[in-house]
Design an enzyme around this catalytic site. Sequence first.
Site, mmCIF file in Angstrom:
data_model
loop_
_atom_site.group_PDB
_atom_site.id
_atom_site.type_symbol
_atom_site.label_atom_id
_atom_site.label_comp_id
_atom_site.label_asym_id
_atom_site.label_seq_id
_atom_site.Cartn_x
_atom_site.Cartn_y
_atom_site.Cartn_z
ATOM 1 N N LYS A 76 64.869 76.597 -47.997
ATOM 2 C CA LYS A 76 64.346 77.742 -47.245
ATOM 3 C C LYS A 76 62.999 78.117 -47.841
ATOM 4 O O LYS A 76 62.811 78.030 -49.066
ATOM 5 C CB LYS A 76 65.337 78.902 -47.372
ATOM 6 C CG LYS A 76 64.948 80.162 -46.614
ATOM 7 C CD LYS A 76 65.993 81.265 -46.819
ATOM 8 C CE LYS A 76 65.658 82.514 -46.024
ATOM 9 N NZ LYS A 76 66.661 83.579 -46.229
ATOM 10 N N SER A 151 68.650 85.447 -42.026
ATOM 11 C CA SER A 151 67.282 84.968 -42.018
ATOM 12 C C SER A 151 67.162 83.470 -42.290
ATOM 13 O O SER A 151 66.153 82.863 -41.941
ATOM 14 C CB SER A 151 66.465 85.726 -43.070
ATOM 15 O OG SER A 151 66.972 85.455 -44.365
ATOM 16 N N SER A 175 72.263 86.685 -44.962
ATOM 17 C CA SER A 175 71.307 85.692 -44.463
ATOM 18 C C SER A 175 71.705 84.237 -44.627
ATOM 19 O O SER A 175 71.032 83.358 -44.099
ATOM 20 C CB SER A 175 69.941 85.896 -45.124
ATOM 21 O OG SER A 175 69.289 86.980 -44.532
#
Lengths: 476, 485
Positions: A76, A151, A175
Site C-alpha cells: 500500500k 482505505s 482499512s
Amino acid sequence: MKSYASFREIQNDLQRGTISCHDLVRHYLSNIDEKAHLNVFLSVYADEALSRAKEIDHKIKTGTAGKLAGLVVGLKDVLAYKDHPLQASSKILNGFISQYNATAVQRLLDADAIIIGRQNCDEFAMGSSNENSAFGPVLNDIDNTRVPGGSSGGSAVAVMADMCQVSLGSDTGGSVRQPAAFCGVVGLKPTYSRISRFGLVAYASSFDCIGIFSKSVEDVALVLEVIAGADEFDSTVSLQPVQPYSEALHTGNTQKKRIAYIRELTSEALQPEIRENIFRVINKLKQEGNSVEEVEFPLMDYILPTYYILATAEASSNLSRFDGVRYGHRSERTTDLESMYKKSRSEGFGKEVQRRILLGTFVLSASYYDAYYTKAQKVRRIIREKTKEILKKFDFIVMPITPTTAFKIGEHTDNPLEMYLADLFSVQANVVGLPAISIPCGKDKNGLPIGLQVIADDFEELKLLQFSKYIIGLNQ
Amino acid sequence: MNPAIRDKYTVVIGLEVHAQLSTRSKIFNSDSSLFGSAPNHNVDVISLGHPGTLPKLNKRVVEFAIRMGLACKCDITRLTIFDRKNYFYPDLPKGYQLTQDRAPICKGGFIAIKTKDGERNIPLNRIHMEEDAGKSIHDDHESDSLIDLNRAGTPLIEIVTEPALRSSEEAGAVLSEIRKIVRYLEICDGNMEEGSLRCDANVSIMPKDSTLFGKKVEIKNMNSIKNVQRAIDSEVERQIREVEKGNAIISETRTFDAVTGKTAGMRTKEELNDYRYFPDPDLSPVRISDEWLAAITAQMPPLPNELFEKFISQYHIPDYDAGVLTEAKDVAMYFRSTCEHTKHFKAVSNWVMGPVKSYLNEFGVTADEFPVPPAKLAELIELVEAGQVSYTIAAQRLFPELFKNPNKSALEVARQLNLLQDSNQESLQPIIDEVIKEFPLKVEEFKKGKKGIIAMFMGEVMKRSKGKADPKIANELLTKKLKSL
C-alpha cells in the site's frame, strides 16, 4: 499459470521445480497489465522484480533462500520502500522518494520476498471506498461499478485479482478488514503495537496498524511472524515474543470455544444477507459444540465519535509535516511564507484529508480540548475496559465488518457522515487495540463477497488465526 | 529615571532558561548533536521529519534532566510524558515540537542566589525536556531564507522559574547560578554567545501596594547575562514610563537590541498560535524506576553551593575565597585536592586564586589540564610556609620551573636551581659584613638616626644572596651588626 490459493502451494511447486520465481513474477505482471483498468498499482517495479526473482531462483537452487522466497508482495502506498516513490496517494507528496525501508518492508526483503509495486489507496489512508485518491478510484474486480472498500482498496483488489500473493496495507479504523470483506479475501489487523510502525506513513498514530491481505490464513500467519516484533526504531512496539504462527496453525487447537456476538447483529440496518450468512456460521459453530451467546455492548454508540475525535486530532498533527518546505508539493503561486503553507496544503491535500485535518485541529484547540479530546480519551479507556470484560468470558467476539456489501462508486461521496457510519463495526478493534480479522463468509444475491469479523484478546493472534482457519473449514 | 517614581512600582520577573544538553546524539535519533558541522549534515530521515519516521528517546537526555532536577531539589516525575506543540515554521520539520507540557520531568525546586540584599531561594515552576528546532537564516539581501536543520532535534532542558524575581540583579544571579550548575553537572557548556544557554525573561510591573501582577512582556534575544540585565532594566523603565503616561501595557513579545540597549515589539500575544498541545502518541510514557533514579543520584557530582559551605567550614577560608574557588568545578576540585596534601588552606587558596588561575587564563586551559598536580603544588606551598623558599622566588621562579620538570619534586627543582632560602647565619654573615664595609657613608647615616636606611642594606644583601637570604634572619643579623658599630 494457475492462480495459487496459498503460498504453500507456490513453495511446493518451486521446490519441485515446476515453476520459478521468475515465472511467478511474470504471471502477476501480466495480470496487472491485463487489469490495469482497476487502477490498483501506482507503480509497478517490473524490471526490478524480475531481476530479484532470478536472484531468488538462484538462492532456491543453492538452498540459501529465505523463508518468504517466492512470495510476491504489493505495498500500500503508505509503506516506505527505499529508493521508491511514497506518496500516500496524495498530490502533496508528488515526487517524493523514500530514503529508507519501513521495518516491515525490510523484514520482508530480508526473508527474500519480492516487492512488485506500490498500491493505490485512499489519500493518507482516510476513506472507506478508495475514492479519495489523487490517482482516482480503484475498481472492485467483481463489479467494476462498485468500490473495493478502503482505505487499502488497491491492496485488497491486488490479492483478489491475483496481481500478487500478499499485500501489506494499513488499518486505522478498518482499512484492511473492510476492503478484505468487499473483495472476498482474508485481511488481518493485528494487535496495536504488534508490528513496528516505523516507515508507515502516520494517519492516527495510536490506532495505526500494518495489516496483511491474502487469500489464505496460512499466508497471513507466515507473513505476520516475519514482520512482527520488537524494533529499535519504534518505541511503542510491543516486546512480547512473536509466536511461530504458521507452524502452530497446523497443529490446530481443537478445544471448544466460547464465542460472543453482539446484539447489533440482529439490527434491521444490516443488509439481510450479511446477517443470514453470519448466523449460518454461528449455527455451525453451535452444532460443533462451541458455545455461542449474544452479548450487549451498550457503548456501541460511543465508538464512532470516539474514533473520529481522536483519529482526526492525531491526523491534524501528523500531517503538519507536509508543508511544502522540504519535500513534496509546493505551490507555485506563493508570495510569502504564509501563502506558501496555505496554498501548498490547499492544493496538495484532497477534500477528505482537509476535512479531517480541520476536525482534528478543532478538537485540539485550547477552548475545546477538554470537551472533546480529553473526554474521548476517557471514553476510549472505558470502551477498552468493557470490551476486555467480554473477552474475559469469551474467546472471541464475532460481528460483521460492514453493514452492507460493496456499494456503488459515488454512492456515499456526497455524504461523508453516511460513509463514516459504515465504519461502525470496524473501528472498535482499533479503538481498543485488539487483533481482528476479516474472513470471507459467502456472497450476497449479486455475488458480492461478505466478510465475517472475529476479534480476539490482546496478542492472541495465534488463537485468532487458528479459529479463522477452523471457520473457513466449516464453511467449505 | 527618577528613583522616587521607580520606587512606586514592584518589578516582577520570571525566567525561561533553555540549556542545550551536551549529549553526543540528538534527543530522538542517532544524529550527532555536535555544534559547528556544515549546514544540514547531521540530518537523517528522522531529523528531517520524513513520512513514516518515529522518535526514539535518548535515555541520556532523561538522565541529564534528572541531574539538573536533583541539583535544584525538584520533585522528579516518575511517569513523564512528551507532548506535541503544534505550529508551522520552516525550521520545524514535523510541524510540531516534542516537548513536555502536562507531566514535565521535574517540578518545583529552587535556585539559591546571593545578591547584595542577601541570600534567597528562587522557586522553580518546572524543568522539562524538549527538542530544539533548526535554524532559519534570513539575509536581507536575498529573497529566500536558508534553513539549517543540524540543530533540529538537539536536546534541551527548559528551566522555568516562578515569577518571583524582583530585580535585574536577581535575574543575573539566577542565570549565573544556573550556568554554574549546568557546568558542574557537565550537562551543558553554558555558552550564551553560541546559544547553548538561552534566556527569555517575562517582565511586568505593578504598584507597590498591589498584589495583582501587571500584563507580562516576554523579552527574547539576549545573548549574555549582562544583556539580560540591560534588557530587563530598559524594559522596566519603558513599562513605568508608559504607565506613568496613563497607557496600558500590552501582553507581547519584544526583542532586545544590544546596540541600542532597548526592547522593540515583535508580535502581540493575541496573534500567537494556539499550540494545540496533546500527548505524543509516538513516544511511550517514560517510567523513572527507583533503581534508575538511585543510579543517577549516586553519580551526582558535588555542587557549587555544597562546596562553598564545605570550603568555609572545613578549610576556614574567607567567603570571598570560597566564592571565587567554586566559580568553576575544575578549579574547586583542584583546590580541594591540593588541600588534601597540606594544612595551609589559606595559602592554597591564595596560590590557586593567584598564580594557578593566571596560568589557566593565560593558556586557556582547565584546572584538569594544569601541568602541576595538586600534590606538587602542596609541596611547593609547604616549602614557602617552612621558610625554605621565599614567596616571591616561589611564585616567580620555582612555580614556572615545575611545569618543565614534571618528574621532579618541588624540593628537587628548588635545590637544582639553587633557590632554597639561606637561613644559615654563617653564610649570611660574610655578605652582611661585606655590604657594611662597602657603604660607610650609609652606616654613618644610620648612626645619626636614619633607621630607614636599613632597607637599602637589606636590598643589597638580598641581591648578593640572589634572593635566597631568609629576609627575617638577614634583617636580624643586619640590625645587630649596625647597632654594634
